[in-house]
Design an enzyme around this catalytic site. Structure first.
Site, PDB file in Angstrom:
ATOM      1  N   SER A 167       0.958  -1.248   0.121  1.00 19.53           N
ATOM      2  CA  SER A 167      -0.065   0.101  -0.128  1.00 19.53           C
ATOM      3  C   SER A 167       0.869   1.288   0.134  1.00 19.53           C
ATOM      4  CB  SER A 167      -1.096  -0.027   1.103  1.00 19.53           C
ATOM      5  OG  SER A 167      -0.263   0.304   2.207  1.00 19.53           O
TER       6      SER A 167
ATOM      7  N   LYS B 209       1.600   3.936   7.482  1.00 19.82           N
ATOM      8  CA  LYS B 209       0.605   5.079   6.467  1.00 19.82           C
ATOM      9  C   LYS B 209       1.259   6.463   6.668  1.00 19.82           C
ATOM     10  CE  LYS B 209      -2.233   1.931   4.986  1.00 19.82           C
ATOM     11  NZ  LYS B 209      -1.308   0.616   5.264  1.00 19.82           N
TER      12      LYS B 209
END
Length: 227
Positions: free
Chosen positions: A147, A185
């Site tokens: 991701s 993230k």
């Protein structure tokens, strides 16, 4: 396979870093290889970078990281793990301790995808150059997932994390979600909420309330193995 000049330049850079802790200047490389101009050095460095032997570090003048050496370079030498050297080039003198390394614990895997289990206990240690770290406590994690690939972070990479419980909007952090799942993230403040943004269009940004998120550190470095 490297050309003769590519091999000569790679070994010159590596040996200079080993001896002084400082990458050679372009003028020194040009003189060592007996080339007429620095443009030839630029082409050789680009070729070495494309083949995975070195990496140029962004935002640092002439900072080079030697990622690996050709097999022939280690012939006749004791074999052992290759330790990448990261230095900032262009400085006249190497500071005291320029070759120092710090042992960092590898605490397990972290998701760059959907969250996985929270950070595990220490399972290995890495020797990391002090110049890459700076002050504070640090640890390492192995990336699992894709991701964050648009931020240059790939499955199987090892990330260096500086411990801390705060972050500035836009920084890449280790976030513990609801006390159970850890993920890597980009941290964003969205009004009274917190967004954890991926760097891959295939994944969605997730929004949480501040009490659901615990920042456990922020990204300061990355190590990639080339096979």
């Amino acid at each position: 396979m490297l050309t003769k000049k590519q091999h000569e330049l790679l070994m010159f850079i590596h040996e200079r870093i080993q001896e002084t802790g400082v990458s050679p200047s372009f003028d020194e490389m040009k003189e060592a290889l007996d080339l007429a101009s620095k443009s030839g050095i630029h082409r050789l460095i680009t070729a070495l970078e494309e083949r995975g032997f070195i990496r140029r570090l962004a935002h640092r003048a002439r900072a080079l990281e030697v990622l690996k050496l050709p097999e022939s370079a280690s012939a006749g030498r004791p074999r052992g793990p290759f330790r990448p050297q990261v230095v900032e080039g262009g400085r006249p003198d190497a500071p005291s301790g320029a070759n120092d390394v710090r042992e960092l614990p590898l605490l397990g895997k972290i998701a760059a995808g959907s969250p996985i289990s929270a950070i595990e206990h220490e399972r290995d240690r890495f020797s990391i150059p002090e110049a890459m770290l700076g002050s504070g406590d640090h640890y390492m994690l192995e990336i699992e997932g894709d991701s964050m690939i648009e931020a240059g972070i790939h499955n199987g990479d090892f990330v260096v994390i500086k411990k801390g419980d705060t972050a500035t909007s836009g920084e890449i952090v280790v976030a513990l979600v609801e006390g159970e799942e850890a993920t890597l993230k980009r941290f964003r403040k969205k009004g009274a909420s917190i967004a954890l943004e991926p760097a891959n269009a295939a994944y969605e940004t997730r929004i949480y309330s501040p009490e659901q998120i615990e920042v456990q550190g922020k990204l300061v470095g990355l190590i990639r193995r080339y096979h």
